[in-house]
Structure formats: C-alpha cells, structure tokens
Design a protein around this motif. Structure first.
Motif, short mmCIF file in Angstrom:
data_model
loop_
_atom_site.label_atom_id
_atom_site.label_comp_id
_atom_site.label_asym_id
_atom_site.label_seq_id
_atom_site.Cartn_x
_atom_site.Cartn_y
_atom_site.Cartn_z
N ASP A 60 34.98 35.88 47.88
CA ASP A 60 35.58 34.63 48.39
C ASP A 60 35.79 33.62 47.26
OD1 ASP A 60 35.57 35.68 50.96
OD2 ASP A 60 33.77 34.56 51.59
N LEU A 61 34.79 33.50 46.39
CA LEU A 61 34.88 32.57 45.26
C LEU A 61 36.03 32.94 44.32
CD1 LEU A 61 33.75 30.30 43.41
CD2 LEU A 61 32.20 32.03 42.47
N LEU A 62 36.06 34.20 43.91
CA LEU A 62 37.10 34.64 42.97
C LEU A 62 38.48 34.60 43.61
CD1 LEU A 62 35.21 37.54 41.18
CD2 LEU A 62 35.54 35.18 40.39
N ARG A 63 38.55 34.92 44.89
CA ARG A 63 39.85 34.87 45.57
C ARG A 63 40.37 33.43 45.61
NH1 ARG A 63 42.26 37.23 51.19
NH2 ARG A 63 44.25 36.17 50.90
N MET A 64 39.50 32.46 45.92
CA MET A 64 39.94 31.07 45.94
C MET A 64 40.46 30.65 44.58
SD MET A 64 37.92 27.50 46.77
CE MET A 64 37.63 27.90 48.48
N ARG A 65 39.74 30.99 43.54
CA ARG A 65 40.18 30.62 42.19
C ARG A 65 41.52 31.26 41.84
NH1 ARG A 65 34.81 31.27 38.60
NH2 ARG A 65 36.33 32.43 37.39
N VAL A 66 41.70 32.53 42.14
CA VAL A 66 42.97 33.20 41.86
C VAL A 66 44.08 32.60 42.71
CG1 VAL A 66 44.23 35.39 42.05
CG2 VAL A 66 41.96 35.35 41.00
#
Length: 194
Positions: A60-66
């Motif tokens: 979830d964290l990496l998806r939000m950043r991307v």
C-alpha cells in the motif's frame, strides 16, 4: 517514545501540536487528534523500518508513492531507489487505510543531517492539512531519534513556503530532479546554533 499528539487544524491558523506520554502505547504508534471544521478525527501515526512492515502494508505504501510521484506527476523515475531498506517509514492511518506517508533517513555520518523525503498524501484525502500532520510528526521523530543533527529535505520548488512554515530554509538554488524543479532545504535542531 510514543506520544499522544493533539493537533488543532483550522483553516488560516498555524498548526498547534501538544503531546503527552501514552499510558500503554502500541509498538511504533501514536494517536493524532485532528480538529478540522469543528469535527475531531483520530489518526494513527506509525513509524517502522521496512522489515517491520507487513507485506500488504508495504505494498500500500509503495503503491501510493508510485501512484503520486510517478503516475500523477507524470515522472518516470526509479521510485524504488534502494534507500527504503535503511529508512524509517512514517505512515498516517485511519483504521487500516493509509492516508499519507513520509520517509526518514538517518544521518550517514555523525555531523550529517537526517533527511525527510517521499512526503505523500493520498489523493483521496487532500485538503485536510494531513501534510501538516505528516511533517510535524516526521520532524518530531527526527528530533527524538537524532537530536544533535539538522534535518534536510529536497523539496519540490512549488512547496518551498510549505516547508518554510516548519522552519526549513533554502540552502541551494533551484535545480531539476527528474524533470521537476527542486530546492534543498535544512532545518536546524533547537540544540544547534542557526
């Protein structure tokens, strides 16, 4: 040390933060009471290393950043830059929903600054001054963990005033990073001379 932070958020007024020790804090968590337009909302602030994040929460964290830094800003660059492995990841949550996040990098050398980066608020939760809450919590974490070190960040140039409101000053000219104007900024710790 975990703390309870009462954050008063009102349009046109500066962010006010007060803290008190929690009696039984959860590991790596603080609660933030934010008042916007008279309604109180409780957010959970979570600070963990990469290895402490469960796989789905890391996703979830990496998806939000991307989604924000690569897709929304139309900026193809390597978001997974190798720095997350040694970083602390500060997340702002409402229940299990990720509202925003920031990354904290420890100083490389004793005299170097700690660094705040990858400050991001979910597009679904913008306009609630959550960026203020994220920055206040990230600064507090840096002050707690690295009290003798200044705090640095590489700001998108259009956010210069936002970061100045937290005591950061520009220490470079504007430059392009991945096609976006940036400026380096530093905030001195209270224990350091300006």
């Amino acid at each position: 040390m975990d703390v309870r932070a009462a954050v008063a958020v009102q349009a046109g007024k500066p962010l006010e933060v007060t803290t008190a020790q929690l009696e039984e804090p959860g590991a790596g968590e603080v609660l933030v009471d934010a008042e916007a337009t008279g309604a109180a909302t409780t957010y959970r602030v979570d600070l963990r290393s990469l290895d402490e994040l469960p796989a789905r929460e890391l996703y979830d964290l990496l998806r939000m950043r991307v989604d924000v830094f690569v897709v929304e800003q139309n900026c193809p660059y390597p978001e997974l830059d190798g720095k997350d492995i040694d970083a602390l990841h500060l997340r702002l949550l409402e229940g299990a929903e990720l509202l925003g996040a920031a990354r904290i990098l420890k100083p490389y050398e004793p005299q170097d600054p700690s660094k705040i980066g990858r400050v991001v608020v979910s597009p679904d939760h913008r306009g609630k001054r959550l960026g203020d809450v994220l920055m206040s919590e990230a600064i507090a974490a840096c002050e707690r963990l690295y009290p003798e070190n200044p705090i640095a960040l590489s700001a998108q140039a259009h956010l210069r005033r936002f970061y100045q409101s937290f005591g950061f000053i520009a220490v470079s000219q504007e430059y392009l990073e991945d096609g976006i104007p940036h400026i380096d900024m530093v905030r001195q710790q209270a224990t350091q001379p300006a």
